[in-house]
Design a protein around this motif. Structure first.
Motif, PDB file in Angstrom:
ATOM      1  N   ASN A   1       0.831  -1.215   0.000  1.00 45.64           N
ATOM      2  CA  ASN A   1       0.000   0.000   0.000  1.00 45.64           C
ATOM      3  C   ASN A   1       0.862   1.260   0.000  1.00 45.64           C
ATOM      4  O   ASN A   1       0.556   2.242  -0.677  1.00 45.64           O
ATOM      5  N   ARG A   2       1.956   1.242   0.747  1.00 49.89           N
ATOM      6  CA  ARG A   2       2.864   2.389   0.817  1.00 49.89           C
ATOM      7  C   ARG A   2       3.531   2.619  -0.554  1.00 49.89           C
ATOM      8  O   ARG A   2       3.793   3.747  -0.943  1.00 49.89           O
ATOM      9  N   LEU A   3       3.786   1.553  -1.292  1.00 49.21           N
ATOM     10  CA  LEU A   3       4.393   1.681  -2.622  1.00 49.21           C
ATOM     11  C   LEU A   3       3.535   2.503  -3.573  1.00 49.21           C
ATOM     12  O   LEU A   3       4.058   3.151  -4.483  1.00 49.21           O
ATOM     13  N   LEU A   4       2.234   2.502  -3.348  1.00 44.08           N
ATOM     14  CA  LEU A   4       1.332   3.264  -4.209  1.00 44.08           C
ATOM     15  C   LEU A   4       1.581   4.773  -4.125  1.00 44.08           C
ATOM     16  O   LEU A   4       1.170   5.521  -5.005  1.00 44.08           O
ATOM     17  N   GLU A   5       2.279   5.219  -3.071  1.00 39.03           N
ATOM     18  CA  GLU A   5       2.609   6.641  -2.904  1.00 39.03           C
ATOM     19  C   GLU A   5       3.755   7.097  -3.813  1.00 39.03           C
ATOM     20  O   GLU A   5       3.961   8.292  -4.003  1.00 39.03           O
TER      21      GLU A   5
END
Length: 189
Positions: free
Chosen positions: A31-35
């Protein structure tokens, strides 16, 4: 700390994670990679997790890449010279777990390193300068050295950055980003 000390420290820390923690933290990392501003690219290299070593489960990242209709590249290890061969992951790609516990393609459509635009890099530890500690065989340093200089290198870690890794060499290829369950580290070069 030096690489050997960090390798021991982070292997021990990872070994204490439960399977449920590995799954939950891996979802947080995905989910953090989506940033990150990296999703306009086409060719993404991903590592397939060694579950018994409690590596980050990249299945969640794989689902994001496939959902975004990206070309996903996976590697096959050559333990004679510590190099990687890269193949396009397709619906028909047969995967087999090697003797080291690494899921790998049996064969497939080869992809040259200079075509890969983003590499998600496995690691045990990293520092605030983007240096990383892996298992010590040099597979990824050799691979990254062959990539285009503009290829984005993104480390994935369950743990926060160390201040500094002491014994970095010129053969060590630094990361551009490192993503943990709680933070994205953007490495300033």
């Amino acid at each position: 700390m030096n690489k050997k000390e960090l390798r021991a420290k982070y292997k021990a820390l990872r070994s204490h994670l439960s399977n449920e923690e590995v799954e939950s933290l891996s979802i947080d990392i995905a989910n953090r990679l989506l940033e990150l501003p990296v999703w306009e690219k086409s060719y993404y290299h991903i590592f397939l997790s060694i579950h018994q070593k409690k590596e980050i489960n990249t299945e969640f990242l794989l689902n994001i890449l496939l959902g975004k209709d990206k070309n996903v590249i996976v590697s096959k290890s050559n333990f004679k010279d510590n190099t990687l061969q890269h193949f396009l992951l397709t619906d028909t790609t047969a995967l087999k777990v090697n003797s080291w516990g690494i899921p790998e393609p049996v064969d497939g459509i080869p992809i040259p390193e200079d075509k890969i635009e983003v590499v998600f890099v496995p690691l045990l530890a990293f520092d605030q300068n983007g240096n990383r500690v892996g298992y010590g065989k040099g597979f990824y340093d050799k691979f990254l050295a062959k990539c285009n200089p503009n290829t984005l290198k993104i480390g994935l870690s369950f743990f926060s950055a160390e201040e500094e890794i002491e014994n970095v060499t010129t053969a060590d290829i630094p990361l551009d980003f490192c993503v943990t369950p709680t933070k994205v580290y953007s490495i300033k070069k």
